[in-house]
Motif scaffolding. Structure first.
Motif, mmCIF file in Angstrom:
data_model
loop_
_atom_site.group_PDB
_atom_site.id
_atom_site.type_symbol
_atom_site.label_atom_id
_atom_site.label_comp_id
_atom_site.label_asym_id
_atom_site.label_seq_id
_atom_site.Cartn_x
_atom_site.Cartn_y
_atom_site.Cartn_z
ATOM 1 N N LEU A 1 -45.945 19.292 31.413
ATOM 2 C CA LEU A 1 -47.052 20.504 31.397
ATOM 3 C C LEU A 1 -46.706 21.501 32.319
ATOM 4 C CD1 LEU A 1 -49.916 18.061 31.032
ATOM 5 C CD2 LEU A 1 -49.111 19.608 29.414
ATOM 6 N N ASN B 1 -50.851 36.894 23.034
ATOM 7 C CA ASN B 1 -49.437 36.299 23.265
ATOM 8 C C ASN B 1 -48.970 35.036 22.649
ATOM 9 O OD1 ASN B 1 -48.360 38.630 24.880
ATOM 10 N ND2 ASN B 1 -50.419 38.147 25.634
ATOM 11 N N VAL B 2 -49.738 34.250 22.405
ATOM 12 C CA VAL B 2 -49.296 32.917 21.611
ATOM 13 C C VAL B 2 -49.236 33.250 20.383
ATOM 14 C CG1 VAL B 2 -50.143 30.821 21.032
ATOM 15 C CG2 VAL B 2 -50.387 31.488 23.138
ATOM 16 N N THR B 3 -47.991 32.923 19.740
ATOM 17 C CA THR B 3 -47.722 33.050 18.450
ATOM 18 C C THR B 3 -47.481 31.674 18.189
ATOM 19 O OG1 THR B 3 -45.482 33.759 18.920
ATOM 20 C CG2 THR B 3 -47.127 35.301 18.106
ATOM 21 N N ILE B 4 -48.281 30.922 17.291
ATOM 22 C CA ILE B 4 -47.855 29.600 16.877
ATOM 23 C C ILE B 4 -47.244 29.379 15.657
ATOM 24 C CG2 ILE B 4 -48.899 27.035 16.253
ATOM 25 C CD1 ILE B 4 -51.280 28.087 18.156
ATOM 26 N N SER B 5 -46.203 29.129 15.649
ATOM 27 C CA SER B 5 -45.367 28.851 14.387
ATOM 28 C C SER B 5 -45.920 27.892 13.302
ATOM 29 C CB SER B 5 -43.813 28.290 14.744
ATOM 30 O OG SER B 5 -44.059 27.387 15.599
ATOM 31 N N GLU C 1 -39.852 23.012 19.399
ATOM 32 C CA GLU C 1 -39.012 23.255 20.560
ATOM 33 C C GLU C 1 -38.100 21.943 20.747
ATOM 34 O OE1 GLU C 1 -38.589 25.556 22.331
ATOM 35 O OE2 GLU C 1 -39.793 27.081 21.478
ATOM 36 N N ARG D 1 -39.248 20.154 26.557
ATOM 37 C CA ARG D 1 -40.405 19.220 26.866
ATOM 38 C C ARG D 1 -40.132 18.044 27.612
ATOM 39 N NH1 ARG D 1 -45.422 20.681 24.847
ATOM 40 N NH2 ARG D 1 -46.021 19.866 26.803
ATOM 41 N N ARG E 1 -47.221 14.123 30.515
ATOM 42 C CA ARG E 1 -47.982 13.076 29.788
ATOM 43 C C ARG E 1 -46.741 11.791 29.598
ATOM 44 N NH1 ARG E 1 -50.011 16.924 26.357
ATOM 45 N NH2 ARG E 1 -48.263 16.641 24.993
ATOM 46 N N GLU F 1 -49.814 20.231 20.109
ATOM 47 C CA GLU F 1 -48.534 20.305 20.966
ATOM 48 C C GLU F 1 -47.752 21.245 20.796
ATOM 49 O OE1 GLU F 1 -45.958 16.836 20.290
ATOM 50 O OE2 GLU F 1 -47.632 15.313 21.200
ATOM 51 N N ARG F 2 -47.628 22.014 19.579
ATOM 52 C CA ARG F 2 -47.152 23.210 19.535
ATOM 53 C C ARG F 2 -48.018 24.434 20.132
ATOM 54 N NH1 ARG F 2 -46.455 21.837 14.236
ATOM 55 N NH2 ARG F 2 -48.254 23.153 13.300
ATOM 56 N N ARG F 3 -49.102 24.362 19.994
ATOM 57 C CA ARG F 3 -50.221 25.490 20.604
ATOM 58 C C ARG F 3 -49.668 25.340 22.112
ATOM 59 N NH1 ARG F 3 -54.058 29.082 20.274
ATOM 60 N NH2 ARG F 3 -54.649 29.480 22.409
ATOM 61 N N GLU F 4 -49.886 24.053 22.558
ATOM 62 C CA GLU F 4 -49.817 23.878 24.219
ATOM 63 C C GLU F 4 -48.415 24.247 24.561
ATOM 64 O OE1 GLU F 4 -50.499 19.567 26.210
ATOM 65 O OE2 GLU F 4 -48.362 19.939 25.652
ATOM 66 N N TRP F 5 -47.385 24.241 23.971
ATOM 67 C CA TRP F 5 -46.109 24.583 24.425
ATOM 68 C C TRP F 5 -46.256 26.102 24.202
ATOM 69 C CZ3 TRP F 5 -42.661 24.049 27.536
ATOM 70 C CH2 TRP F 5 -41.517 24.812 27.513
ATOM 71 N N GLU F 6 -46.771 26.800 23.256
ATOM 72 C CA GLU F 6 -46.663 28.238 23.093
ATOM 73 C C GLU F 6 -47.405 28.635 24.449
ATOM 74 O OE1 GLU F 6 -45.024 30.213 21.254
ATOM 75 O OE2 GLU F 6 -44.238 28.471 20.038
#
Lengths: 309, 222, 369, 143
Positions: C102, C151-155, C163, C168, C250, D125-130
């Motif tokens: 994180l 600004n967040v674009t969630i795929s 990713e 991570r 985590r 998890e995707r949102r967290e990473w974004e």
């Protein structure tokens, strides 16, 4: 979430218990069985090797470490449904710490409490041994803040372990000798170092020297618990407990000539000083064992009633 | 796989359950152990409901055994108690000389001399690592009589006012000598509980000094 | 009489408890929700879990509320709660390489493999006390939330553009140093059983696993102080430590499924992890290489993990020559230290009377000679 | 989805979804009559062992509060362990695990619940990473 059927299954799994402790909302004796087993193993070693400080995995208790957590762990590991518990602090059943510990033992076991040694089987104490003679029925559990009697002469724990293993107490004797030479008396106050069964030197918790002779060849089992330092040790009944001193230096207990208890007039109990409120008031003395004092007073007032109250 | 028809395997679940004690049973057994250890040679009784369901020598072991301890339990001719005990307690089975807790039920009692010899006495640096032995014997009495069997001992030391006599049917002088040799380097040593099938129990911790004052032939095992 | 002190400690104790309970629960303000503390007093809750040695955010929050915000007292509540619980299992050994970051910073390199990921931190924010009222702070925070949303674009796709795990779970710096043969190799193959500080007291000489476990639940301030003393105190010396990595992330909690015999991951805990690179300069040490200390603790608590990593390597190098190990094992537990300190408040009149008697005996000797 | 994966997802599924489905299953006579609680839900701890990277040594990080339960439906066992102290939800998870082993039809429902859970975790998890990736410091290096 409304889940009556699931609740039904859940309720079914709550064990039906007909034991004397069934009404308790906690484990009997608070600790889980696993913890008790480990404490019990340590207690048995302590009794089998009188005076040896047995290391154990001290549990965190609902009282702070230093407030009797070691004694409490011993009490909770040995207590049974037919015990009667007495708890004192400074000799007083009503001392705030005594009250707190007694509440914990009673509420987690459902056993009765008493202030009278005659009626008790398990006596937990801080800094005193009751004035009444104790016998086979009693187990005395003493709370110990600092179990290591050699700490004043050696700081390195590795060396301390060696000294105990080899019964090498030479430096202890030297320090007592120097004390005597420098000050004319041995200045040790409470927790006087004693040799147990001719083998291990122990710290007699901080009980006053007054109480030390009562550990010697006693009729009761004495268990010592140091929660923070994670040590348990024991003096079994009929075991030699000899205060370290020199042939020409008698072991001295606390005595103040002329002092007597203002409440019961006793001159034969351990007295503590109540200072005067003003400079002109010389203060007075009272028994530290408050329950003994109460009974002593009643005995004097009503000789026919005998010892019990 | 013929486990299903092995009669011993069938008995196992019930025996495992018999080796599980609740909080109050454990306390009652432990209290007897504490009282006997505090007063070596004093004969007390184990709770009836325990000795009715398992060999009495197992009771003091099961009370102290858990995943932290290594145990060595002698099987009897009729049952594999070792497996029942380790399943019930989570204790790890170990060789005799590595075990923290050793139990010898009365009808599994053989080679007792070597058990006393090879049980681990710990060391002066860690007396707590000395083994505890629980041994089933035929009979325990406080003194010998004309029909005695085994050995008569005199016990002195902590917990004993003066001296205390004890007559054990089921031990030989050789056993006691091996035991005394293992305990000769106090504070290293082994602590011993002796039990009878009737549930009598006596403790002789390592702090006790033992002397054999009389011997008789041990009675045939019943 | 000015007051009637009832004979009976119990009455006084109960009266004192009533005063605490009333203020703690009632008072003029709202009930303090556990959820609110987990969100808004996150670091306090994390600290309590770390020092309590028990991971459960809700229980830790309850403890913090009951302790009126005192983290040591809250850790004590958590620890005494754990004394009543059975230990059901051990996790399978979790490889710390499985940590999902994180936050991850690598002070030792400008551009390490993997990201320099600041995460959620105020490290680089001026320590200015925000005295604005709730409305203005809310307005400001809502703007920031909106900015994040824009600004967040969630795929949407599940496959393909996920990713890669090396972002991570970036490769640790230690492995890079190993590639360069720049670090002493202390990897063991014998896999010793870890020391269990909850079952046996850890006393010197102790194993490394005992020291690490002790530090993992040590009191943060105590550990920082032992570290600082080791650097600047009368028994310490100034030496240069470079932090290899600081991570917050985590770790999976993995247990053996009793019916399949396989490991299953049932939950996650958040941890802080630190690698401290030590410049070896002792005469008996490998001057051509570094050595590394390791710190890991529950929750987000970088101060503690950094102190731990530094003390791990300091202790390793000390080799029992000083009292460092004894200090770590015996003086860093918050419950031990504060419990002993607070016990001084208990009545000591029996011991004090005994001391008074000896003082009189010594004075009498002095007068007679 | 294998049994291990199912247990992982039942351990992380929403409490309300689990208990609702367990309640629905229990309303079927075939389940209600056949359920047997093997190990009642028990709150306890698991000790977290970690393997650190310097010496590859294991040490104890601390304990994690969990609740564990085991049930059987018509003799088919189901197990669950979840973090936290919620006995009811853990019992529900163990029940769903047993039902999924016991009955094909129910298995499909449990599978669907697990898949929803997996999707939710992946989305989180995707949102967290974004959100986090914006905090990565990037340095342009000259080649």
């Amino acid at each position: 979430m409304n889940t009556p059927l699931l609740q039904q299954v859940l309720d079914r799994t709550t064990p039906v218990d007909d034991s004397p402790a069934s009404h308790l909302e906690v484990n009997f004796g608070l600790l889980d069985e696993y913890s008790k087993r480990e404490i019990r193993r340590a207690i048995l070693t302590a009794v089998a090797v009188p005076g040896y400080q047995v290391p154990f995995g001290s549990r965190e208790m609902p009282v702070a470490r230093g407030w009797g957590s070691g004694g409490l762990q011993i009490s909770l590991a040995i207590v049974g449904p037919y015990d009667v518990v007495k708890v004192i602090d400074q000799g007083d059943d009503e001392g705030v710490n005594a009250v707190n510990l007694r509440r914990l033992i009673v509420s987690s076991t459902g056993i009765p409490e008493s202030t009278t040694p005659e009626d008790s089987t398990l006596i937990q104490t801080r800094h005193r041994i009751p004035e009444d003679p104790l016998d086979e029925r009693h187990t005395l559990v003493l709370q110990v803040p600092v179990p290591e009697p050699l700490r004043g002469v050696e700081r390195d724990m590795r060396e301390l372990a060696r000294m105990h293993a080899e019964a090498d107490y030479a430096r202890m004797w030297v320090s007592l000798y120097e004390d005597k030479v420098r000050n004319g008396v041995i200045t040790r106050t409470t927790g006087y170092p004693c040799l147990v069964n001719g083998r291990y030197v122990i710290a007699t918790t901080p009980i006053p020297r007054w109480d030390v002779p009562r550990l010697h060849r006693s009729r009761f089992l004495a268990l010592f618990g140091a929660g923070r330092e994670k040590r348990i040790y024991a003096v079994p009944p009929h075991t030699d407990v000899e205060p370290l001193t020199f042939e020409d230096v008698p072991f001295e207990v606390e005595v103040t000539p002329g002092a007597s208890c203002r409440t019961c007039s006793s001159t034969e109990s351990f007295l503590v000083e109540i200072p005067g409120a003003t400079a002109g008031d010389g203060g007075h003395w009272v028994c530290s064992d408050s329950d003994w004092c109460r009974r002593n007073r009643e005995r004097l007032q009503h000789p026919s009633r005998g010892d019990r109250s | 796989m013929n486990l299903a028809i092995d009669p011993e395997a069938r008995r196992m679940p019930a025996k495992v359950a018999a080796c599980r004690f609740d909080a109050l049973e454990s306390q009652a057994i432990f209290k007897v152990m504490l009282d006997t250890t505090s007063r070596p040679g004093l004969i007390l009784d184990l709770p009836r409901r325990i000795v009715d369901r398992i060999p009495s020598a197992l009771a003091p072991l099961v009370v102290l055994a858990d995943v932290e301890t290594r145990v060595h339990v002698i099987d009897t001719p009729t049952f594999a108690w070792s497996e029942a005990v380790t399943s019930a307690t989570g204790a790890r089975p170990a060789q005799l000389n590595k075990a923290d807790l050793i139990a010898v039920p009365a009808d599994g009692r053989e080679h007792l001399t070597s058990i006393f010899t090879f049980a681990h006495p710990g060391s002066a640096f860690s007396p707590e690592s000395g083994a505890r032995l629980m041994i089933g014997v035929n009979d325990i009495r406080s003194h010998g009589t004309s029909d005695s069997a085994g050995v008569e001992l005199v016990i002195r030391g902590p917990g004993v006012e003066g001296e205390r006599g004890l007559c054990i049917d089921g031990l030989t002088e050789a056993d006691v000598n091996a035991w005394r040799t293992t305990n000769s380097r106090f504070p290293a040593g082994i602590d011993v509980w002796l039990t009878t099938e009737a549930g009598r129990i006596v403790a002789i911790p390592r702090s006790s000094r033992l002397d054999v004052v009389a011997t008789w032939p041990t009675q045939e095992r019943k | 009489m000015g007051y009637a002190a009832a004979r009976g400690g119990l009455k006084a104790i109960e009266a004192a408890e009533r005063l605490v309970a009333r203020e703690r629960v009632l008072g003029e303000s709202q009930w303090l929700e556990s959820k609110q503390m987990i969100e808004k007093l996150r670091l306090a809750v994390d600290r309590v879990m770390g020092e309590g040695g028990l991971w459960d955010e809700h229980l830790a929050a309850s403890a913090l509320r009951q302790a009126e915000g005192d983290p040591i007292e809250a850790a004590h509540l958590l620890r005494s709660y754990r004394s009543t619980l059975p230990r059901l299992a051990y996790t399978t050994p979790v490889d710390v390489d499985d940590l999902t970051v994180l936050r991850r910073i690598v002070p030792a390199f400008r551009n390490p493999p993997g990201p320099q990921l600041l995460g959620r931190t105020t490290d680089y924010t001026g320590r200015l006390l925000d005295t604005d009222d709730e409305t203005s702070q809310r307005t400001a925070a809502e703007k920031m939330a909106a900015f994040i949303e824009e600004n967040v674009t969630i795929s949407k796709a599940i496959d393909g553009d996920a990713e890669p795990t090396d972002i991570r779970q970036p490769r640790r710096l230690l492995d890079l140093l190993r590639d360069l043969d720049a670090v002493v190799d202390r990897r063991r193959t014998d896999d010793p059983e870890p020391f269990d500080i909850t079952r046996h007291p850890a006393r010197p000489p102790a194993t490394r696993s005992a020291r690490l476990a002790t530090m993992a639940r040590a009191e943060t301030g105590a550990l920082v102080n032992v570290w600082y003393r080791n650097i600047l105190g009368p028994d310490g010396y100034l030496h240069e430590i470079t932090l290899g990595e600081v991570r917050h992330g985590r770790l999976p909690v993995t247990v053996i499924h009793p019916l399949t015999g396989d490991p299953v991951s049932i939950s996650d805990v958040r941890v802080t992890e630190v690698e401290a690179i030590e410049d070896l300069n002792g005469i008996d040490e490998d001057r051509g290489r570094f050595d590394v200390g390791y710190g890991l603790c529950f929750g987000h608590n970088e101060k503690k993990a950094i102190a731990m990593a530094n003390l791990d390597i300091a202790c390793e190098r000390d080799k029992g020559r000083s009292f460092l190990e004894q200090s770590i094992l015996l003086t860093t537990d918050g419950l031990d230290a504060s419990g002993f300190l607070e016990h001084l408040k208990l009545p000591h009149y029996v011991t004090f009377r005994s001391m008074m008697e000896r003082k009189a005996a010594i004075r009498q000797f002095q007068e007679n000679t | 989805m294998d049994r291990n994966r199912r247990s992982e997802l039942l351990a992380r599924a929403n409490s309300s979804e689990l208990t609702a489905m367990a309640e629905a299953f229990l309303s079927r006579r075939s389940i209600a009559e056949e359920i047997q609680v093997v190990n009642p839900p028990e709150v306890g701890m698991v000790m977290m062992q970690v393997r650190e990277p310097v010496c590859k040594e294991r040490f104890h990080l601390g304990e994690v509060v969990v609740t564990r339960a085991e049930v059987a439906v018509a003799g088919v066992r189901g197990w669950a362990m979840r973090s936290g102290t919620d006995r009811e939800t853990t019992l529900a998870a163990a029940l769903l695990d047993a039902c999924a082993e016991h009955d094909v039809e129910l298995a499909a429902e449990v599978q669907a619940l697990c898949e929803r859970t997996a999707d939710r975790i992946a989305a989180d998890e995707r949102r967290e990473w974004e959100e986090l990736r914006a905090t990565a410091v990037s340095f342009e290096e000259l080649d």
